[in-house]
Design a protein around this motif. Structure first.
Motif, short mmCIF file in Angstrom:
data_model
loop_
_atom_site.label_atom_id
_atom_site.label_comp_id
_atom_site.label_asym_id
_atom_site.label_seq_id
_atom_site.Cartn_x
_atom_site.Cartn_y
_atom_site.Cartn_z
N GLY A 80 0.79 -1.22 0.00
CA GLY A 80 0.00 0.00 0.00
C GLY A 80 0.82 1.27 0.00
O GLY A 80 1.74 1.45 -0.80
N ASP A 81 0.52 2.16 0.94
CA ASP A 81 1.25 3.41 1.10
C ASP A 81 2.35 3.19 2.14
O ASP A 81 2.04 3.04 3.33
CB ASP A 81 0.29 4.52 1.55
CG ASP A 81 0.98 5.87 1.70
OD1 ASP A 81 2.22 5.91 1.63
OD2 ASP A 81 0.28 6.87 1.89
N PRO A 82 3.61 3.18 1.75
CA PRO A 82 4.69 2.87 2.69
C PRO A 82 4.84 3.88 3.82
O PRO A 82 5.52 3.60 4.81
CB PRO A 82 5.95 2.86 1.81
CG PRO A 82 5.44 2.62 0.43
CD PRO A 82 4.12 3.32 0.36
N SER A 108 -4.70 -0.08 2.67
CA SER A 108 -5.79 -1.05 2.78
C SER A 108 -7.10 -0.42 3.26
O SER A 108 -8.19 -0.83 2.83
CB SER A 108 -5.39 -2.19 3.72
OG SER A 108 -5.06 -1.69 5.00
N LEU A 109 -7.01 0.56 4.14
CA LEU A 109 -8.24 1.20 4.64
C LEU A 109 -8.88 2.06 3.55
O LEU A 109 -10.11 2.18 3.49
CB LEU A 109 -7.94 2.03 5.89
CG LEU A 109 -7.61 1.22 7.14
CD1 LEU A 109 -7.25 2.14 8.30
CD2 LEU A 109 -8.78 0.32 7.55
N GLN A 110 -8.06 2.68 2.70
CA GLN A 110 -8.61 3.42 1.57
C GLN A 110 -9.37 2.47 0.64
O GLN A 110 -10.50 2.77 0.20
CB GLN A 110 -7.49 4.11 0.80
CG GLN A 110 -6.90 5.33 1.49
CD GLN A 110 -5.74 5.89 0.70
OE1 GLN A 110 -4.84 5.17 0.28
NE2 GLN A 110 -5.76 7.21 0.49
N LEU A 111 -8.76 1.35 0.32
CA LEU A 111 -9.41 0.38 -0.57
C LEU A 111 -10.69 -0.17 0.04
O LEU A 111 -11.69 -0.38 -0.67
CB LEU A 111 -8.44 -0.76 -0.88
CG LEU A 111 -7.20 -0.38 -1.71
CD1 LEU A 111 -6.23 -1.56 -1.77
CD2 LEU A 111 -7.61 0.05 -3.12
N LEU A 112 -10.68 -0.37 1.35
CA LEU A 112 -11.89 -0.86 2.03
C LEU A 112 -12.99 0.20 1.97
O LEU A 112 -14.16 -0.12 1.70
CB LEU A 112 -11.55 -1.21 3.48
CG LEU A 112 -12.70 -1.74 4.36
CD1 LEU A 112 -13.34 -2.97 3.73
CD2 LEU A 112 -12.17 -2.06 5.76
N ALA A 113 -12.64 1.45 2.19
CA ALA A 113 -13.61 2.54 2.10
C ALA A 113 -14.16 2.66 0.68
O ALA A 113 -15.36 2.88 0.47
CB ALA A 113 -12.98 3.86 2.56
N GLU A 178 -10.95 -8.67 3.94
CA GLU A 178 -9.91 -9.70 4.08
C GLU A 178 -9.16 -9.81 2.75
O GLU A 178 -9.76 -9.79 1.68
CB GLU A 178 -10.54 -11.05 4.42
CG GLU A 178 -11.40 -11.03 5.68
CD GLU A 178 -12.28 -12.25 5.79
OE1 GLU A 178 -11.73 -13.38 5.93
OE2 GLU A 178 -13.51 -12.09 5.70
N HIS A 179 -7.83 -9.91 2.83
CA HIS A 179 -6.98 -10.02 1.64
C HIS A 179 -7.33 -8.92 0.62
O HIS A 179 -7.50 -9.18 -0.57
CB HIS A 179 -7.13 -11.40 0.99
CG HIS A 179 -6.71 -12.54 1.87
ND1 HIS A 179 -5.38 -12.89 2.04
CD2 HIS A 179 -7.44 -13.39 2.64
CE1 HIS A 179 -5.32 -13.93 2.86
NE2 HIS A 179 -6.54 -14.24 3.25
N ILE A 180 -7.41 -7.71 1.11
CA ILE A 180 -7.85 -6.60 0.27
C ILE A 180 -6.89 -6.40 -0.90
O ILE A 180 -5.68 -6.28 -0.71
CB ILE A 180 -7.95 -5.31 1.11
CG1 ILE A 180 -8.97 -5.49 2.24
CG2 ILE A 180 -8.34 -4.12 0.24
CD1 ILE A 180 -8.99 -4.36 3.23
N GLY A 181 -7.43 -6.38 -2.10
CA GLY A 181 -6.64 -6.20 -3.31
C GLY A 181 -6.29 -7.47 -4.04
O GLY A 181 -5.84 -7.43 -5.19
N HIS A 182 -6.48 -8.60 -3.36
CA HIS A 182 -6.17 -9.89 -3.99
C HIS A 182 -7.41 -10.38 -4.73
O HIS A 182 -8.45 -10.65 -4.12
CB HIS A 182 -5.74 -10.91 -2.93
CG HIS A 182 -5.08 -12.12 -3.48
ND1 HIS A 182 -5.76 -13.09 -4.19
CD2 HIS A 182 -3.79 -12.53 -3.45
CE1 HIS A 182 -4.94 -14.04 -4.55
NE2 HIS A 182 -3.73 -13.73 -4.11
N GLU A 183 -7.29 -10.54 -6.06
CA GLU A 183 -8.45 -10.84 -6.89
C GLU A 183 -9.18 -12.11 -6.47
O GLU A 183 -10.41 -12.17 -6.47
CB GLU A 183 -8.04 -10.96 -8.37
CG GLU A 183 -7.55 -9.67 -9.00
CD GLU A 183 -6.06 -9.42 -8.74
OE1 GLU A 183 -5.47 -10.11 -7.88
OE2 GLU A 183 -5.50 -8.54 -9.41
N ARG A 184 -8.45 -13.14 -6.10
CA ARG A 184 -9.07 -14.44 -5.79
C ARG A 184 -9.49 -14.58 -4.33
O ARG A 184 -10.48 -15.25 -4.03
CB ARG A 184 -8.11 -15.58 -6.16
CG ARG A 184 -7.87 -15.74 -7.65
CD ARG A 184 -6.92 -16.88 -7.95
NE ARG A 184 -5.55 -16.63 -7.45
CZ ARG A 184 -5.02 -17.13 -6.36
NH1 ARG A 184 -5.73 -17.96 -5.61
NH2 ARG A 184 -3.78 -16.85 -6.01
#
Length: 402
Positions: A80-82, A108-113, A178-184
């Motif tokens: 994510g954002d380092p 990850s929190l941005q992607l969840l939002a 859970e596993h945010i960003g992982h396609e599968r």
């Protein structure tokens, strides 16, 4: 020789795409670093003959390897954002003289939002990754509208939910990723706190809490709403005295409060409710007081108060955080001995507040604190309803003893 670090943020995805600028940097580099998972995700981009330094705990191993490396350019891959609770912060703190460049991705929190269309500009972020509960406790007590929580294996969504329910914070709706960003593998859940407590979640995961209703947070708890000793109404520090006590303790400027002789826990609960950042250690010899402080903490939503049942004089306190504020609610007829022990731990400049209900305790407190070299800053006489007049006293420990 100073080194150049380029920290590239990436998603947890099998189909990572690097920009042309990032590919150019990677093509010039021969030394790379990151976690084991990062290596698997990016190794198809790496040039022949590259070297990889794994980042594992403790991070000093990786940092030492960077410094010992002959290469001047080091590319580090991070999630994510380092700079968002990430490894770039460690680099900036530990290697401030080196050149550091960050190429961020969404955290990850941005992607969840984004997944739940939650505007996150007012989100309070709490990291429980390797940290205890106080930051989350503070956000809950202060009634934050939106709380983003970074989790670890100890602080999982179901564990967090059970803590919220224990202290009455069911006034939030949960959004878990859970596993945010992982396609599968990624999975998203929106649910009540009750349902989150029943769930099972795979790592890595994070969550967002959205407040659905306000929870009462009184400024001055009504005496009749606190659970007290049965038939002993006089054994509770009354609301006017409680608020005066907190005013004298000046807890907004303090870090650690010891509540010696907490009885019902009313002062500790009120202190935590008003100043949720304060660390509290509470002491009481009455066995029945354990149930009182537990119930009052749950009733008023004040997690994080540590209590100790037993004689204060024999309670082991060497490993506890040293206090800079002490409320002396009881002393068991041993004022001198209790003050002597308090003096051993109270930080210079710290204060003791004591509510005296008798001429003897008033005289003893003045006498013994004076012998310890303390300055009596306040001595206020207050009468509450039909109760006897009470002296509210504040003694301050000198910064140094000549």
């Amino acid at each position: 020789m100073s080194k150049r670090f380029v920290v590239i943020g990436i998603p947890d995805s099998d189909s990572i795409v690097l920009s042309d600028a990032q590919l150019e940097i990677v093509g010039k580099c021969r030394l790379f670093s990151g976690g084991l998972r990062h290596h698997e995700l990016v190794k198809r981009f790496l040039p022949e003959g590259y070297r990889w330094i794994n980042i594992t705990a403790p991070v000093d191993t990786a940092l030492d390897a960077y410094l010992a490396a002959k290469e001047n350019l080091i590319v580090i891959f991070a999630s994510g954002d380092p700079l968002f609770h990430g490894f770039a912060n460690t680099l900036c703190n530990r290697l401030p003289e080196d050149e550091i460049e960050v190429c961020p991705y969404f955290n990850s929190l941005q992607l969840l939002a984004h997944r739940f269309l939650l505007p996150y500009q007012k989100m309070r972020v709490v990291s429980l990754v390797g940290h205890p509960w106080p930051a989350l406790d503070k956000a809950l007590i202060e009634g934050e509208e939106m709380i983003g929580i970074l989790t670890d294996r100890t602080h999982q969504p179901d564990t967090i939910a059970r803590r919220l329910l224990e202290y009455g914070y069911d006034n939030y709706r949960a959004y878990v990723g859970e596993h945010i960003g992982h396609e599968r593998l990624q999975r998203f859940t929106a649910c009540s706190i009750e349902d989150m407590a029943k769930g099972e979640y795979s790592m890595p995961n994070n969550l967002i809490l959205i407040k659905t209703a306000n929870r009462p947070r009184p400024f001055g708890i009504l005496d009749e709403t606190l659970q007290g000793l049965e038939g002993r109404a006089g054994m509770m520090t009354k609301r006017p005295m409680r608020l005066m006590t907190l005013s004298m303790l000046d807890l907004r400027q303090k870090k650690t409060l010891w509540d010696v002789g907490f009885c019902t826990g009313s002062v500790s609960v009120e202190a935590k409710l008003q100043i949720p950042t304060i660390h509290i250690e509470a002491f009481e010899k009455r066995i029945e007081s354990e149930e009182l402080i537990i119930n009052n903490c749950k009733r008023f939503g004040t997690p994080g108060i540590n209590y100790h049942i037993g004689d204060f004089l024999t309670t082991e306190t060497n490993e506890l955080p040293a206090p800079d504020a002490i409320f002396l609610g009881g002393y068991g007829g041993k004022m001198k001995e209790v003050l002597d022990k308090i003096d051993t731990y109270l930080l210079p400049g710290g204060c003791i507040v004591f509510n005296s209900v008798s001429e003897k305790s008033l005289s003893d407190f003045h006498t013994f604190t004076r012998k310890l070299g303390y300055k009596m800053e306040e001595d206020m006489l207050i009468t509450v309803n039909e109760f006897n007049p009470i002296h509210c006293l504040k003694a301050v420990k000198p910064l140094s003893k000549e």
